[in-house]
Write a protein that holds these residues in place. Structure first.
Motif, PDB file in Angstrom:
ATOM      1  N   ILE A  34       0.934  -0.974   0.002  1.00  0.00           N
ATOM      2  CA  ILE A  34       0.076   0.011   0.188  1.00  0.00           C
ATOM      3  C   ILE A  34       0.873   1.363  -0.038  1.00  0.00           C
ATOM      4  O   ILE A  34       0.568   2.081  -0.676  1.00  0.00           O
ATOM      5  N   VAL A  35       1.824   1.355   0.745  1.00  0.00           N
ATOM      6  CA  VAL A  35       2.812   2.406   1.026  1.00  0.00           C
ATOM      7  C   VAL A  35       3.401   2.742  -0.489  1.00  0.00           C
ATOM      8  O   VAL A  35       3.555   3.693  -0.816  1.00  0.00           O
ATOM      9  N   TYR A  38       0.987   4.070  -3.013  1.00  0.00           N
ATOM     10  CA  TYR A  38       0.672   5.464  -2.672  1.00  0.00           C
ATOM     11  C   TYR A  38       1.840   6.493  -2.640  1.00  0.00           C
ATOM     12  O   TYR A  38       1.680   7.379  -3.522  1.00  0.00           O
ATOM     13  N   GLU A  39       3.023   6.129  -2.177  1.00  0.00           N
ATOM     14  CA  GLU A  39       4.164   7.204  -2.029  1.00  0.00           C
ATOM     15  C   GLU A  39       4.861   7.017  -3.319  1.00  0.00           C
ATOM     16  O   GLU A  39       5.226   8.181  -3.627  1.00  0.00           O
ATOM     17  N   PRO A  45      -5.482   6.963  -2.463  1.00  0.00           N
ATOM     18  CA  PRO A  45      -6.373   5.628  -1.565  1.00  0.00           C
ATOM     19  C   PRO A  45      -7.422   5.260  -2.652  1.00  0.00           C
ATOM     20  O   PRO A  45      -7.808   3.826  -2.665  1.00  0.00           O
ATOM     21  N   VAL A  60      -7.172   0.890   3.340  1.00  0.00           N
ATOM     22  CA  VAL A  60      -5.926   1.562   2.717  1.00  0.00           C
ATOM     23  C   VAL A  60      -5.523   2.767   3.760  1.00  0.00           C
ATOM     24  O   VAL A  60      -4.238   2.838   3.974  1.00  0.00           O
ATOM     25  N   TYR A  61      -6.421   3.275   4.314  1.00  0.00           N
ATOM     26  CA  TYR A  61      -6.090   4.433   5.412  1.00  0.00           C
ATOM     27  C   TYR A  61      -5.399   3.683   6.825  1.00  0.00           C
ATOM     28  O   TYR A  61      -4.546   4.296   7.235  1.00  0.00           O
ATOM     29  N   LEU A  64      -1.798   2.963   5.902  1.00  0.00           N
ATOM     30  CA  LEU A  64      -0.846   4.236   5.742  1.00  0.00           C
ATOM     31  C   LEU A  64      -0.781   4.716   7.251  1.00  0.00           C
ATOM     32  O   LEU A  64       0.371   5.221   7.632  1.00  0.00           O
ATOM     33  N   THR A  65      -1.872   4.703   8.163  1.00  0.00           N
ATOM     34  CA  THR A  65      -1.763   5.005   9.642  1.00  0.00           C
ATOM     35  C   THR A  65      -0.732   4.096  10.161  1.00  0.00           C
ATOM     36  O   THR A  65       0.125   4.588  10.981  1.00  0.00           O
ATOM     37  N   TYR A  67       1.733   2.272   8.927  1.00  0.00           N
ATOM     38  CA  TYR A  67       3.170   2.455   8.453  1.00  0.00           C
ATOM     39  C   TYR A  67       3.943   4.141   8.994  1.00  0.00           C
ATOM     40  O   TYR A  67       4.963   4.146   9.521  1.00  0.00           O
ATOM     41  N   HIS A  68       2.689   4.987   9.069  1.00  0.00           N
ATOM     42  CA  HIS A  68       3.326   6.365   9.550  1.00  0.00           C
ATOM     43  C   HIS A  68       3.423   6.427  11.331  1.00  0.00           C
ATOM     44  O   HIS A  68       4.248   7.052  11.759  1.00  0.00           O
TER      45      HIS A  68
END
Length: 69
Positions: A34-35, A38-39, A45, A60-61, A64-65, A67-68
């Protein structure tokens, strides 16, 4: 009011599945995938979900959450 562990509803790790890396629950799509989409590939998303319709926008969110965090 108690906190509900929302991320754990979407992200899981299972030894022997995807090398034990965090992934979307019920799928073999890793958080890392996913990362990258996205990145590095610049997909939104919504675009990720449209290309992988078995996952949700919340998945997806959550990835990302995770990961961050």
């Amino acid at each position: 009011m108690s906190k509900i562990p929302v991320i754990s509803e979407h992200i899981c790790m299972t030894p022997g599945v995807c090398g034990g890396k965090p992934r979307i629950a019920g799928h073999r799509i890793k958080v890392q995938d996913i990362v990258i989409w996205y990145e590095e590939m610049g997909l939104s998303p919504d675009e990720i979900v449209s290309r992988h319709p078995t996952i949700t926008l919340a998945d997806v969110y959550a990835a990302l959450t995770y990961y961050h965090d």
